[in-house]
Design a protein around this motif. Structure first.
Motif, PDB file in Angstrom:
ATOM      1  N   VAL A  46       0.845  -1.204   0.000  1.00 42.31           N
ATOM      2  CA  VAL A  46       0.000   0.000   0.000  1.00 42.31           C
ATOM      3  C   VAL A  46       0.876   1.249   0.000  1.00 42.31           C
ATOM      4  CG1 VAL A  46      -1.648   1.360   1.361  1.00 42.31           C
ATOM      5  CG2 VAL A  46      -2.004  -1.109   1.071  1.00 42.31           C
ATOM      6  N   PHE A  47       1.869   1.291   0.879  1.00 45.68           N
ATOM      7  CA  PHE A  47       2.711   2.481   0.957  1.00 45.68           C
ATOM      8  C   PHE A  47       3.643   2.609  -0.246  1.00 45.68           C
ATOM      9  CE2 PHE A  47       1.515   2.061   5.500  1.00 45.68           C
ATOM     10  CZ  PHE A  47       0.774   3.238   5.560  1.00 45.68           C
ATOM     11  N   LEU A  48       4.065   1.497  -0.812  1.00 45.70           N
ATOM     12  CA  LEU A  48       4.835   1.551  -2.051  1.00 45.70           C
ATOM     13  C   LEU A  48       3.997   2.194  -3.160  1.00 45.70           C
ATOM     14  CD1 LEU A  48       7.424   0.798  -3.652  1.00 45.70           C
ATOM     15  CD2 LEU A  48       6.284  -1.381  -4.183  1.00 45.70           C
ATOM     16  N   CYS A  49       2.749   1.789  -3.251  1.00 45.40           N
ATOM     17  CA  CYS A  49       1.855   2.365  -4.268  1.00 45.40           C
ATOM     18  C   CYS A  49       1.639   3.851  -4.042  1.00 45.40           C
ATOM     19  CB  CYS A  49       0.521   1.627  -4.284  1.00 45.40           C
ATOM     20  SG  CYS A  49       0.665  -0.071  -4.858  1.00 45.40           S
ATOM     21  N   VAL A  50       1.490   4.251  -2.794  1.00 47.40           N
ATOM     22  CA  VAL A  50       1.342   5.682  -2.500  1.00 47.40           C
ATOM     23  C   VAL A  50       2.599   6.427  -2.941  1.00 47.40           C
ATOM     24  CG1 VAL A  50       1.153   7.409  -0.656  1.00 47.40           C
ATOM     25  CG2 VAL A  50      -0.308   5.384  -0.617  1.00 47.40           C
ATOM     26  N   GLY A  51       3.748   5.878  -2.614  1.00 42.99           N
ATOM     27  CA  GLY A  51       5.006   6.524  -2.989  1.00 42.99           C
ATOM     28  C   GLY A  51       5.214   6.603  -4.490  1.00 42.99           C
ATOM     29  N   GLY A  91     -11.355  -7.265   8.684  1.00 44.40           N
ATOM     30  CA  GLY A  91     -11.742  -6.523   7.482  1.00 44.40           C
ATOM     31  C   GLY A  91     -11.526  -5.026   7.594  1.00 44.40           C
ATOM     32  N   GLY A  92     -11.616  -4.492   8.788  1.00 44.81           N
ATOM     33  CA  GLY A  92     -11.401  -3.063   8.983  1.00 44.81           C
ATOM     34  C   GLY A  92      -9.989  -2.620   8.651  1.00 44.81           C
ATOM     35  N   TYR A  93      -9.032  -3.515   8.859  1.00 45.64           N
ATOM     36  CA  TYR A  93      -7.657  -3.177   8.498  1.00 45.64           C
ATOM     37  C   TYR A  93      -7.515  -3.098   6.984  1.00 45.64           C
ATOM     38  CZ  TYR A  93      -6.679  -4.081  13.377  1.00 45.64           C
ATOM     39  OH  TYR A  93      -6.701  -4.036  14.747  1.00 45.64           O
ATOM     40  N   ILE A  94      -8.204  -3.980   6.273  1.00 46.67           N
ATOM     41  CA  ILE A  94      -8.170  -3.935   4.805  1.00 46.67           C
ATOM     42  C   ILE A  94      -8.846  -2.668   4.309  1.00 46.67           C
ATOM     43  CG2 ILE A  94      -8.907  -5.103   2.687  1.00 46.67           C
ATOM     44  CD1 ILE A  94      -8.710  -7.762   4.278  1.00 46.67           C
ATOM     45  N   ILE A  95     -10.001  -2.344   4.845  1.00 39.62           N
ATOM     46  CA  ILE A  95     -10.685  -1.091   4.486  1.00 39.62           C
ATOM     47  C   ILE A  95      -9.803   0.096   4.861  1.00 39.62           C
ATOM     48  CG2 ILE A  95     -12.687   0.385   4.972  1.00 39.62           C
ATOM     49  CD1 ILE A  95     -13.328  -2.099   3.251  1.00 39.62           C
ATOM     50  N   GLY A  96      -9.087  -0.026   5.968  1.00 38.10           N
ATOM     51  CA  GLY A  96      -8.192   1.040   6.411  1.00 38.10           C
ATOM     52  C   GLY A  96      -7.095   1.360   5.415  1.00 38.10           C
ATOM     53  N   PHE A  97      -6.758   0.402   4.532  1.00 35.32           N
ATOM     54  CA  PHE A  97      -5.754   0.675   3.497  1.00 35.32           C
ATOM     55  C   PHE A  97      -6.190   1.821   2.591  1.00 35.32           C
ATOM     56  CE2 PHE A  97      -4.472  -4.104   3.536  1.00 35.32           C
ATOM     57  CZ  PHE A  97      -3.707  -3.909   4.665  1.00 35.32           C
ATOM     58  N   ILE A  98      -7.476   1.925   2.342  1.00 35.69           N
ATOM     59  CA  ILE A  98      -7.986   3.033   1.506  1.00 35.69           C
ATOM     60  C   ILE A  98      -7.700   4.357   2.199  1.00 35.69           C
ATOM     61  CG2 ILE A  98     -10.056   4.121   0.530  1.00 35.69           C
ATOM     62  CD1 ILE A  98     -11.243   1.270   0.253  1.00 35.69           C
ATOM     63  N   PHE A  99      -8.030   4.430   3.497  1.00 34.87           N
ATOM     64  CA  PHE A  99      -7.786   5.664   4.250  1.00 34.87           C
ATOM     65  C   PHE A  99      -6.294   5.958   4.353  1.00 34.87           C
ATOM     66  CE2 PHE A  99     -11.850   4.067   6.160  1.00 34.87           C
ATOM     67  CZ  PHE A  99     -12.666   4.962   5.496  1.00 34.87           C
ATOM     68  N   SER A 100      -5.480   4.913   4.492  1.00 34.75           N
ATOM     69  CA  SER A 100      -4.026   5.106   4.528  1.00 34.75           C
ATOM     70  C   SER A 100      -3.530   5.754   3.243  1.00 34.75           C
ATOM     71  CB  SER A 100      -3.308   3.764   4.717  1.00 34.75           C
ATOM     72  OG  SER A 100      -3.523   3.255   5.993  1.00 34.75           O
ATOM     73  N   ALA A 101      -4.019   5.260   2.114  1.00 30.22           N
ATOM     74  CA  ALA A 101      -3.597   5.824   0.823  1.00 30.22           C
ATOM     75  C   ALA A 101      -4.035   7.269   0.693  1.00 30.22           C
ATOM     76  CB  ALA A 101      -4.157   4.972  -0.326  1.00 30.22           C
ATOM     77  N   ILE A 102      -5.273   7.547   1.040  1.00 34.38           N
ATOM     78  CA  ILE A 102      -5.796   8.911   0.915  1.00 34.38           C
ATOM     79  C   ILE A 102      -5.031   9.873   1.823  1.00 34.38           C
ATOM     80  CG2 ILE A 102      -7.792  10.408   1.364  1.00 34.38           C
ATOM     81  CD1 ILE A 102      -9.553   7.965   0.516  1.00 34.38           C
ATOM     82  N   ILE A 103      -4.903   9.496   3.073  1.00 31.80           N
ATOM     83  CA  ILE A 103      -4.288  10.401   4.051  1.00 31.80           C
ATOM     84  C   ILE A 103      -2.791  10.545   3.806  1.00 31.80           C
ATOM     85  CG2 ILE A 103      -3.721  10.627   6.505  1.00 31.80           C
ATOM     86  CD1 ILE A 103      -6.628   9.553   6.975  1.00 31.80           C
ATOM     87  N   GLY A 125      -0.855   7.734   8.107  1.00 31.97           N
ATOM     88  CA  GLY A 125      -1.745   6.848   7.362  1.00 31.97           C
ATOM     89  C   GLY A 125      -1.857   5.479   8.016  1.00 31.97           C
ATOM     90  N   LEU A 126      -0.747   4.965   8.510  1.00 36.65           N
ATOM     91  CA  LEU A 126      -0.747   3.675   9.198  1.00 36.65           C
ATOM     92  C   LEU A 126      -1.570   3.745  10.486  1.00 36.65           C
ATOM     93  CD1 LEU A 126       0.376   0.763   9.432  1.00 36.65           C
ATOM     94  CD2 LEU A 126       2.333   1.757  10.655  1.00 36.65           C
ATOM     95  N   LEU A 127      -1.418   4.833  11.233  1.00 34.45           N
ATOM     96  CA  LEU A 127      -2.192   4.998  12.465  1.00 34.45           C
ATOM     97  C   LEU A 127      -3.689   5.016  12.173  1.00 34.45           C
ATOM     98  CD1 LEU A 127       0.006   7.612  14.380  1.00 34.45           C
ATOM     99  CD2 LEU A 127      -0.247   5.160  14.866  1.00 34.45           C
ATOM    100  N   LEU A 131      -6.394   2.433  13.585  1.00 34.88           N
ATOM    101  CA  LEU A 131      -7.605   2.887  14.272  1.00 34.88           C
ATOM    102  C   LEU A 131      -8.853   2.272  13.627  1.00 34.88           C
ATOM    103  CD1 LEU A 131      -8.934   4.684  16.416  1.00 34.88           C
ATOM    104  CD2 LEU A 131      -8.965   6.515  14.703  1.00 34.88           C
ATOM    105  N   THR A 132      -8.933   2.354  12.301  1.00 33.34           N
ATOM    106  CA  THR A 132     -10.073   1.796  11.574  1.00 33.34           C
ATOM    107  C   THR A 132     -10.198   0.304  11.847  1.00 33.34           C
ATOM    108  OG1 THR A 132      -9.745   3.423   9.816  1.00 33.34           O
ATOM    109  CG2 THR A 132     -11.119   1.526   9.288  1.00 33.34           C
ATOM    110  N   GLY A 133      -9.096  -0.396  11.711  1.00 33.95           N
ATOM    111  CA  GLY A 133      -9.114  -1.838  11.903  1.00 33.95           C
ATOM    112  C   GLY A 133      -9.419  -2.255  13.328  1.00 33.95           C
TER     113      GLY A 133
END
Length: 183
Positions: A46-51, A91-103, A125-127, A131-133
């Motif tokens: 996820v973070f590689l893709c953001v970068g 599942g919340g951690y997976i959904i949290g990946f979207i928020f990580s990318a956005i933030i 973004g990880l935090l 939190l979401t997860g």
């Protein structure tokens, strides 16, 4: 001129598709930890893709990855798939990946691409993902209580903090070396 727009769009679609594939591969790579909780490379991807891609394209890649997993492509951790994975305790951690990318992507855009700023943006973004997860985990596994939150934090966050920080550092290192070929 019209062909250049089409080529740029095709190129963007290819970059997104490659990032989806990277996330899929990284999610099935597991590193066992003492206590039986494995570490995957999903957050690294996820973070590689953001970068590499920035906010919008990385968010699209993460969303496509999640949708593919939801419709049955076995690309979640342990070759899991289906809506049940998303509706399950993690599942919340997976959904949290979207928020990580956005933030993360948004903070990088605001504060620049200096390594310390990128690292801090990705930690935030990880935090948010944690939190979401964690809230999702507590909501699925038990009623909301301090004991439930402490249990979720201890089981689902604490063992992953140091590995996730290392994955962020690696994602920054690799994306910094590769983005000159992408942008």
């Amino acid at each position: 001129m019209h062909n250049q727009k089409i080529n740029a769009s095709a190129k963007e679609i290819c970059y997104i598709a490659v990032c989806v594939a990277i996330m899929a591969v990284c999610s099935v790579i597991t590193i066992p930890l003492p206590g039986g909780v494995p570490v995957t490379l999903q957050t690294f991807a996820v973070f590689l893709c953001v970068g590499l891609l920035g906010t919008m394209r990385a968010t699209v890649a993460v969303t496509v990855y999640i949708l593919l997993g939801m419709i049955g492509v076995p690309i979640f951790s342990g070759f899991g798939s289906g809506v049940g994975v998303i509706l399950g305790p993690t599942g919340g951690y997976i959904i949290g990946f979207i928020f990580s990318a956005i933030i993360s992507g948004s903070l990088i855009k605001v504060f620049g691409e200096k390594p310390y700023a990128v690292f801090l943006a990705m930690i935030i973004g990880l935090l948010v993902c944690y939190l979401t997860g964690t809230l999702w985990f507590v909501g699925v596994k038990s009623t909301f209580s301090w004991q439930g939150i402490v249990y979720a934090f201890t089981a689902c966050v604490l063992p992953f903090i140091i590995p996730d920080l290392a994955k962020i550092a690696l994602a920054i290192l690799i994306s910094n070396r590769m983005k000159k070929y992408i942008r």
